[in-house]
Design an enzyme around this catalytic site. Structure first.
Site, mmCIF file in Angstrom:
data_model
loop_
_atom_site.group_PDB
_atom_site.id
_atom_site.type_symbol
_atom_site.label_atom_id
_atom_site.label_comp_id
_atom_site.label_asym_id
_atom_site.label_seq_id
_atom_site.Cartn_x
_atom_site.Cartn_y
_atom_site.Cartn_z
ATOM 1 N N LYS A 187 0.881 -1.182 0.000
ATOM 2 C CA LYS A 187 0.000 0.000 0.000
ATOM 3 C C LYS A 187 0.906 1.215 0.000
ATOM 4 O O LYS A 187 1.616 1.490 0.970
ATOM 5 C CB LYS A 187 -0.889 -0.017 1.254
ATOM 6 C CG LYS A 187 -2.225 0.691 1.113
ATOM 7 C CD LYS A 187 -2.136 2.193 1.008
ATOM 8 C CE LYS A 187 -2.058 2.891 2.345
ATOM 9 N NZ LYS A 187 -1.883 4.358 2.188
ATOM 10 N N GLU A 261 8.591 -0.187 11.492
ATOM 11 C CA GLU A 261 9.698 0.773 11.392
ATOM 12 C C GLU A 261 9.062 2.143 11.608
ATOM 13 O O GLU A 261 8.349 2.642 10.730
ATOM 14 C CB GLU A 261 10.350 0.719 10.003
ATOM 15 C CG GLU A 261 10.872 -0.647 9.605
ATOM 16 C CD GLU A 261 12.239 -0.971 10.181
ATOM 17 O OE1 GLU A 261 12.833 -0.108 10.847
ATOM 18 O OE2 GLU A 261 12.698 -2.104 9.970
ATOM 19 N N CYS A 296 13.005 9.655 9.462
ATOM 20 C CA CYS A 296 12.869 9.017 10.780
ATOM 21 C C CYS A 296 14.199 9.015 11.513
ATOM 22 O O CYS A 296 14.222 8.993 12.734
ATOM 23 C CB CYS A 296 12.357 7.602 10.593
ATOM 24 S SG CYS A 296 13.278 6.738 9.316
ATOM 25 N N GLU A 397 8.475 14.150 17.646
ATOM 26 C CA GLU A 397 9.059 14.094 16.300
ATOM 27 C C GLU A 397 8.392 15.187 15.455
ATOM 28 O O GLU A 397 7.186 15.127 15.192
ATOM 29 C CB GLU A 397 8.802 12.720 15.679
ATOM 30 C CG GLU A 397 9.440 12.579 14.312
ATOM 31 C CD GLU A 397 9.116 11.250 13.642
ATOM 32 O OE1 GLU A 397 7.936 10.849 13.651
ATOM 33 O OE2 GLU A 397 10.042 10.640 13.089
HETATM 34 P P1 NAD Z 1 1.782 7.619 8.710
HETATM 35 O O1 NAD Z 1 1.907 6.700 9.861
HETATM 36 O O2 NAD Z 1 0.791 8.710 8.771
HETATM 37 O O3 NAD Z 1 1.425 6.798 7.382
HETATM 38 C C1 NAD Z 1 2.238 5.732 6.937
HETATM 39 C C2 NAD Z 1 1.399 4.827 6.065
HETATM 40 O O4 NAD Z 1 0.404 4.220 6.870
HETATM 41 C C3 NAD Z 1 0.675 5.529 4.915
HETATM 42 O O5 NAD Z 1 0.687 4.693 3.780
HETATM 43 C C4 NAD Z 1 -0.744 5.650 5.466
HETATM 44 O O6 NAD Z 1 -1.723 5.692 4.460
HETATM 45 C C5 NAD Z 1 -0.857 4.376 6.266
HETATM 46 N N1 NAD Z 1 -1.865 4.406 7.327
HETATM 47 C C6 NAD Z 1 -2.366 5.493 7.989
HETATM 48 N N2 NAD Z 1 -3.302 5.096 8.881
HETATM 49 C C7 NAD Z 1 -3.379 3.745 8.787
HETATM 50 C C8 NAD Z 1 -4.131 2.756 9.476
HETATM 51 N N3 NAD Z 1 -5.006 3.063 10.428
HETATM 52 N N4 NAD Z 1 -3.949 1.453 9.159
HETATM 53 C C9 NAD Z 1 -3.038 1.115 8.212
HETATM 54 N N5 NAD Z 1 -2.301 1.996 7.519
HETATM 55 C C10 NAD Z 1 -2.451 3.301 7.819
HETATM 56 O O7 NAD Z 1 3.252 8.153 8.430
HETATM 57 P P2 NAD Z 1 3.734 9.176 7.305
HETATM 58 O O8 NAD Z 1 3.269 10.530 7.698
HETATM 59 O O9 NAD Z 1 3.399 8.650 5.954
HETATM 60 O O10 NAD Z 1 5.318 9.058 7.453
HETATM 61 C C11 NAD Z 1 6.037 9.738 8.404
HETATM 62 C C12 NAD Z 1 6.330 8.848 9.596
HETATM 63 O O11 NAD Z 1 6.988 7.657 9.159
HETATM 64 C C13 NAD Z 1 7.281 9.497 10.569
HETATM 65 O O12 NAD Z 1 6.858 9.245 11.885
HETATM 66 C C14 NAD Z 1 8.602 8.792 10.283
HETATM 67 O O13 NAD Z 1 9.505 8.836 11.348
HETATM 68 C C15 NAD Z 1 8.146 7.431 9.943
HETATM 69 N N6 NAD Z 1 9.156 6.743 9.139
HETATM 70 C C16 NAD Z 1 9.876 5.730 9.720
HETATM 71 C C17 NAD Z 1 10.889 5.100 9.004
HETATM 72 C C18 NAD Z 1 11.718 4.008 9.622
HETATM 73 O O14 NAD Z 1 12.413 3.315 8.874
HETATM 74 N N7 NAD Z 1 11.709 3.813 10.934
HETATM 75 C C19 NAD Z 1 11.145 5.495 7.692
HETATM 76 C C20 NAD Z 1 10.395 6.516 7.135
HETATM 77 C C21 NAD Z 1 9.387 7.130 7.876
#
Ligand code: NAD
Length: 498
Positions: A187, A261, A296, A397
């Site tokens: 997704k 992650e 992240c 964050e």
């Molecule tokens: P997010 O959690 O808002 O969304 C991530 C994904 O999850 C998107 O595809 C979103 O559509 C989906 N999603 C949202 N709600 C959901 C639900 N209830 N059930 C299933 N899927 C759902 O994060 P974001 O804003 O896209 O990304 C930023 C965040 O990601 C930051 O917190 C960052 O630190 C983290 N991040 C972590 C890593 C890592 O490797 N640890 C890498 C990149 C980003």
């Protein structure tokens, strides 16, 4: 290679871009679409992608399940060949993918998007290389016994991606999962889906239908349905800690293994002996300013020893003033745009909070660095000096180009502050006395520690977080084995008389 490289104009001229399910390009069952907005040109749309939902998830999982028996039955070397062909195709399309991801994410082409598309090709090549390393062990159980274990794929993997570096994170999941014999339903993030869909087109040319399926849609609709689907044997999620918790609960509720992650608020600690230009450059890199801090692993809490506080801070601010904020597609640009209006406003709220405090110094005001004629979601590097580790600015964050600088005197005190965080993803230690640095590396609660350098992950390293930064490891052979395979033990009595 039959998928011809396209120009950015040609890619964007496609307008509506479908999802990939079972080797076909499809619209959402609902017929609804999501507009994809350009972060760098406010209000401009780059195209539309389907608003996938539960029905589409079901179709994709059914396709992935149908493809599973023959894909997992292949010799690992055959899967290896497919991954190598995809890696070569990504390399041939590297500039096109970089241009598209720069437009899609707002990340600058030169500093971010090109290295990211190269990392994607490297990840496919790496996991092709280790595809034949999915091995078991034999126990020395004595004569008459053959006792061995085999590693098997988990089945259908459901993978959920964030928007900040979609290609690299797709590269952590897709090749590792399929190299080990799984099939996958991905997704893509609703804010940056276009390059992941293009990647699916490149993969499709070298894979049987249904091995890699890519959906688009909102998290609460498409993502949640994928996590809850009983046909998904493993969930691999990258995104925020808040959503990761929900994903973990849902997957845990049906006992599906899950890798998370998640977010970070990583410390970057400077000892007096390391003050100097290399450390200054490294601090800037570690904070991922050239990805607008939307990483992240950003070293967003800078701890400077009092003896070198002013000297290093001046160096960092001086270096940051040289960064060019501008159109992500322009070669001169170091820092592009923030992803969307909601995120931009959220980051600006943190900045306003910092500005409003009388007990903080604005060492660098990010708005000053944004050219007046630039239209879009731009914010330059912002540095708050003499902050306190207990403030919201230092605990949450921000996921923007905002760094807080905190003074320290005693090593025990700074390590306690570094560890006083819900997160535990990365840490950067700037210290030329390696005994001291390695002692600190052992004590810091982070899944990934770097000493005297601040670059990105090396393909093949074990990558993942501690505490609220996640569960499980990816990016490596160990990560592939841990996250995308399961062990079966077989005990055989041999030499049985006929
Ligand atoms: P997010 O959690 O808002 O969304 C991530 C994904 O999850 C998107 O595809 C979103 O559509 C989906 N999603 C949202 N709600 C959901 C639900 N209830 N059930 C299933 N899927 C759902 O994060 P974001 O804003 O896209 O990304 C930023 C965040 O990601 C930051 O917190 C960052 O630190 C983290 N991040 C972590 C890593 C890592 O490797 N640890 C890498 C990149 C980003």
């Amino acid at each position: 290679m039959t998928v011809a490289p396209l120009t950015l104009e040609a890619l964007l001229a496609r307008g509506d871009v479908g999802m990939h399910v079972g080797g076909r390009t499809v619209e959402a069952a609902s017929g609804e679409w999501i507009e994809v907005f350009s972060p760098s040109r406010t209000g401009t749309t780059l195209g539309r992608v389907p608003r996938g939902g539960a029905v589409d998830v079901d179709a994709a999982v059914t396709s992935a399940r149908a493809a599973l028996p023959s894909w997992r039955a292949l010799p690992a070397a055959a899967r290896q060949q497919a991954l190598l062909a995809i890696s070569a195709s990504i390399s041939a399309h590297a500039e096109e993918l970089a241009l598209l991801t720069a437009a899609d994410t707002g990340n600058a082409l030169r500093t971010q998007a090109r290295p990211e598309s190269q990392t994607l090709a490297n990840l496919f090549r790496y996991f092709a290389g280790v595809a034949t390393e999915v091995k078991g062990v034999v126990l020395p159980a004595g004569d008459g016994q053959l006792q061995y274990s085999i590693r098997q794929p988990l089945g259908v993997v459901g993978a959920i991606l964030p928007w900040n570096s979609p290609l690299m994170i797709a590269g952590m999941k897709i090749p590792a999962a399929i190299a080990a014999g799984n099939t996958i339903v991905v997704k893509a993030a609703e804010d940056a889906p276009l390059t992941v869909l293009r990647l699916a087109e490149l993969c499709a040319e070298h894979l049987p239908p249904g091995v890699v399926n890519v959906l688009t849609g909102y998290g609460t609709e498409c993502g949640a349905a994928l996590v809850a689907h009983p046909g998904v044997d493993k969930v691999s999620f990258t995104g925020s800690t808040a959503v990761g918790r929900t994903v973990g609960e849902t997957a845990g509720g049906r006992l599906a293994p899950v890798s998370l992650e998640l977010g970070g608020k990583s410390p970057s600690i400077v000892w007096p002996d390391a003050a100097g230009p290399d450390t200054v450059e490294g601090i800037v890199t570690a904070m991922r300013f050239t990805r607008q801090g939307q990483s992240c692993t950003a070293g967003s809490r800078l701890f400077l020893h009092e003896d070198i506080y002013d000297e290093v801070l001046d160096g960092v601010v001086g270096r940051l003033r040289q960064l060019v904020v501008g159109d992500p597609l322009a070669e001169a640009t170091d820092m592009g745009a923030l992803i969307n209006r909601k995120q931009f406003d959220r980051v600006c709220d943190y900045v306003a909070e910092g500005r409003a405090r009388s007990d903080i110094t604005v060492a660098l005001d990010g708005q000053e660095q944004v050219p007046g004629d630039l239209e879009g979601l731009y914010l330059g590097p912002t540095v708050f000096s003499r902050a306190d580790n207990t403030w919201r600015l230092a605990r949450e964050e921000i996921f923007g180009p905002v760094m807080v600088v905190i003074p320290w005197r005693e090593e025990a005190e700074v390590l306690a502050m570094a560890n006083d965080s819900h997160y535990g993803l990365a840490a950067y230690l700037w210290c030329h006395d390696l005994d001291r640095a390695l002692g600190a590396a052992a004590k810091v609660d982070s899944g990934w520690v770097q000493v005297n350098q601040g670059g990105g992950q090396l393909v093949g390293q074990s990558y993942g977080g501690m505490k609220g930064s996640g569960i499980g490891r990816e990016f490596s052979l160990e990560g592939m084995l841990e996250s995308f395979t399961q062990i079966k033990q077989v005990n055989v009595k041999i030499g049985v008389p006929a």
